[in-house]
Design an enzyme around this catalytic site. Structure first.
Site, PDB file in Angstrom:
ATOM      1  N   LYS A 382       0.853  -1.185   0.000  1.00  0.00           N
ATOM      2  CA  LYS A 382       0.000   0.000   0.000  1.00  0.00           C
ATOM      3  C   LYS A 382       0.889   1.235   0.000  1.00  0.00           C
ATOM      4  CE  LYS A 382      -3.783   2.028   2.775  1.00  0.00           C
ATOM      5  NZ  LYS A 382      -4.665   1.789   3.951  1.00  0.00           N
ATOM      6  N   SER A 454      -9.449   2.160   2.148  1.00  0.00           N
ATOM      7  CA  SER A 454      -8.214   2.767   1.649  1.00  0.00           C
ATOM      8  C   SER A 454      -7.154   1.746   1.247  1.00  0.00           C
ATOM      9  CB  SER A 454      -7.648   3.738   2.686  1.00  0.00           C
ATOM     10  OG  SER A 454      -7.130   3.054   3.800  1.00  0.00           O
ATOM     11  N   SER A 478     -10.224  -0.332   6.785  1.00  0.00           N
ATOM     12  CA  SER A 478      -9.531  -0.246   5.499  1.00  0.00           C
ATOM     13  C   SER A 478      -8.939  -1.555   5.007  1.00  0.00           C
ATOM     14  CB  SER A 478      -8.427   0.819   5.565  1.00  0.00           C
ATOM     15  OG  SER A 478      -9.005   2.102   5.659  1.00  0.00           O
TER      16      SER A 478
END
Length: 747
Positions: A382, A454, A478
């Site tokens: 990420k 996210s 998330s």
């Protein structure tokens, strides 16, 4: 597309017509004050239209120099277009600008907190808040001071609010400025010449010079924090104390630790312990005993089949020399590029790094050195996780060119385990949902949907078979939400299990790092590599876990909530697990509210500069962090602490409710449950449990599906039990092996 009146006004502000009118207005008023209005009017009538000509016509007037330069530097003219909507300008003279610059009264933000206020024109024109400063001198509509009320509040296009006051003689003031000349009309617009710059700040107190910090101002502020019970004498005392003591203290602390954004440095000394000081981690840790798949694994005939193999299967191929790490990098990199125009899951390809790491992995294998099950396996991170030499954008336009020289703890651990980084994957902007500066990440199972959460890039890329595993993070759903939406297996570990060092922070007491994988076995292997104490992250611990591969699930007692996916309950019961009805009881009214207060205040502390600099105006989704963090600005320190006390109460009650069971099954995406899990610091495995038809499928049929998922939860540090139960479920089901229709994005 139809535009609202406010949109038309904003567009008009940056139009050639507005730029021309602004400068003509200033020139007209200045000339009127000098008794030259007659000649000026004749000149204006003869002046050609067009912004460039107007700018050149007025360049000789010194009293328009700063305004003209400010508009040029803010690049308003680049976006100009004619609109009919009228606007009113409160225009400061050049002498007004020069005065506030000389007295250092004007705040101007460059790339960090500016303790010394703007003292020169260059500093003003370099300020990132210049555009907002100009907008905060313009209001919608045609405002005549003759017809305005004696006192009123005006909302400017830059979102500031100023008080307009007219005295008995008819003279008017707006905020901290007196109106020199009023009601100058040009076309359908109007301008008022003022003797000060709105928003200028007293450097001693840090207050805008138009702010009256008195008992009434304090009363207004207290109403917003539900604390308006003080009498006028006490409120006046509070006002004087705030000006003398609080505000200077706020500024000193902010200037010392408030920048850079992201919360990567100067962590709070208060550290959350999800065990409530009961856990004992003394004694040796248990090493996980990974299953061996060295025999009977052959390389499949297609790269498509290769792409959906598990970590253990790929590792068996690598160890048996049926495939090389370089070949795996090529296969997965090509898949990422093939599908990413649709998925929008990749921020940066780390091709040079992947080439070097895969070559090194192959060389070690040739020399007989095997680093473990992640040796030579490609993966993605990420893009909140720092990797030197590559951008760490946090998904945000404001930070898309950001680099860090120090690597994140999780990247170091994976590198040492021989894993090969091939991409930095999408995160919602500043770790909020799935919208980022490159677009919006989609769900491989239904390309008309977005992935949510996210950790959208790690979820979508893993689900689509474009990467074997990925690392995401969760503060408030998330990992859970995108894993559930994209039908991929994921694991959110107990708080403190994995270090967050050099990873963008939303909340030190909520942030957690976890893996996405083909299976829960994959997630377990990755977790084993990542877990452990890092002295740089005060919350991380050497948490002693049982070996989940060795736990007998039949010896566990597992509760199931009313919203549990019953197929999971049924299959675990058939596997010999003791399943009992369960209700997660607690007396706190709303875990969601506690989480919002905690996360939003912590987040604002990490991005205080970002908000003060006006960078939230460039945020990709204006109804998300910008709105939420403005509201957080009004949460008092007292109410933040009260929220933490309520959190303590919640944790105590949840831990009490969990006595007598080893884990429980429940909905993975119920918002209250997500809030409770994150506040308590509980581990959860998100596991695929089936597929169902999409809503309103096309008549000709579709391969798109809606995923069905379940959450397996446990008390903090019950990670091994959760993993063992998920393994027991996946051992006899194939839901996690289903492949989304990414090779055919059409219906």
């Amino acid at each position: 597309m139809d535009r609202s009146p406010k949109q038309r006004c904003v567009e008009f502000l940056i139009s050639p017509r507005f730029a021309s009118n602004v400068l003509v207005f200033v020139l007209a008023v200045t000339a009127a004050a000098s008794g030259l209005i007659g000649n000026l009017t004749r000149n204006l009538k003869a002046a050609p239209s067009g912004a460039a000509t107007i700018f050149s016509e007025i360049s000789e007037y010194s009293n328009l120099r700063i305004l003209r330069q400010a508009i040029e530097r803010a690049k308003l003219r680049e976006f100009m277009s004619d609109h009919e909507k009228c606007l009113t300008l409160f225009a400061p003279t050049d002498s007004a600008f020069e005065s506030v610059l000389h007295k250092r009264l004007l705040p101007c933000v460059t790339n960090h907190y500016n303790v010394n206020r703007c003292s020169s024109l260059d500093q003003l024109l370099s300020s990132t808040s210049l555009n907002k400063l100009l907008l905060n001198h313009v209001v919608d509509g045609n405002l005549s001071l003759d017809s305005s009320a004696k006192e009123s509040f005006l909302h400017f296009l830059g979102d500031s609010v100023e008080k307009l006051v007219k005295n008995e003689t008819g003279h008017a003031s707006i905020g901290n400025a007196a109106v020199i000349v009023a009601n100058v009309r040009v076309g359908n617009g109007m301008m008022h010449l003022i003797d000060n710059v709105l928003g200028s700040v007293d450097p001693e107190s840090g207050l805008s010079s138009d702010v009256s910090l008195d008992a009434e101002a304090v009363l207004s502020a207290l109403k917003l924090t539900d604390a308006d019970f003080f009498n006028v004498t006490k409120r006046q005392e509070m006002a004087e104390g705030a000006k003398a003591l609080n505000i200077p203290g706020f500024q000193r602390n902010r200037n010392q630790v408030g920048y850079p954004d992201g919360g990567l440095t100067n962590a709070p000394v208060l550290v959350f312990d999800p065990s409530m000081n009961e856990a004992d981690f003394t004694g040796p840790d248990t090493k996980f005993s990974y299953p061996s798949l060295a025999s009977g694994i052959s390389r499949p005939s297609t790269d498509e089949d290769l792409a959906f193999m598990t970590i253990l299967e790929l590792g068996a191929l690598l160890k048996s020399k049926q495939v090389t790490s370089v070949e795996l990098v090529k296969v997965f990199s090509e898949r990422l590029k093939r599908y990413d125009s649709t998925l929008k899951a990749v921020v940066t390809y780390t091709e040079e790094l992947a080439q070097a790491q895969s070559l090194a992995a192959d060389k070690l294998l040739q020399q007989g050195t095997y680093l473990g099950p992640l040796h030579g396996i490609p993966y993605g991170l990420k893009d909140t996780i720092a990797v030197p030499g590559y951008r760490t954008t946090w998904g945000s336009t404001s930070f898309k060119d950001q680099f860090f020289n120090e690597e994140a703890f999780v990247y170091t651990r994976l590198k040492e385990a021989g894993a090969v980084l091939i991409a930095k994957l999408a995160t919602g902007s500043l770790a909020y949902d799935d919208i980022w500066f490159g677009g919006r990440t989609r769900n491989p199972w239904n390309i008309e949907e977005f992935s949510t959460g996210s950790s959208c890039g790690p979820a979508a890329a893993t689900s689509a078979g474009t990467i074997p595993f990925a690392i995401g993070s969760e503060t408030a759903g998330s990992i859970s939400y995108p894993a559930a939406r994209t039908g991929v297996t994921a694991f959110r570990p107990t708080f403190g299990m994995v270090s967050r060092w050099q990873i963008m922070s939303l909340s030190e007491s909520l942030d957690k790092i976890g893996p996405f994988g083909r299976s829960i076995e994959d997630c377990t292997i990755v977790l084993d590599v990542l877990r452990g104490k890092d002295p740089r992250d005060l919350s991380s611990k050497n948490i002693k876990l049982k070996d989940p591969f060795s736990i007998d699930a039949k010896k566990l007692t597992v509760g199931y909530l009313p919203d549990a996916e019953m197929e999971v309950v049924r299959i675990l019961k058939e596997q010999g697990v003791k399943m009992v009805p369960f209700d997660l009881k607690y007396s706190v009214d709303s875990a969601q509210q506690i989480l919002n207060f905690t996360m939003d205040v912590d987040m604002l502390a990490h991005f205080d500069h970002w908000q003060r600099a006006g960078l939230d105006d460039a945020y990709e989704a204006q109804d998300q962090w910008p709105v939420e963090l403005r509201r957080a600005r009004l949460i008092s320190a007292v109410d933040y602490v009260q929220a933490q006390r309520a959190r303590h109460k919640l944790i105590s009650e949840v831990l009490e409710a969990l006595k007598g069971i080893d884990a429980f099954i429940g909905n993975a995406t119920d918002w209250e449950k997500v809030a409770v899990g994150n506040l308590v610091g509980m581990p959860v495995a998100i596991i695929p449990a089936g597929l169902k038809s999409i809503q309103n499928p096309p008549p000709e049929g579709t391969r798109r599906r809606t995923t069905v998922t379940a959450g397996i939860y446990a008390r903090p540090y019950g990670d091994s039990e959760v993993l063992a139960l998920a393994m027991a479920f996946q051992k006899v089901t194939k839901h996690h092996l289903q492949r989304p229709p990414v090779d055919n994005v059409k219906p």
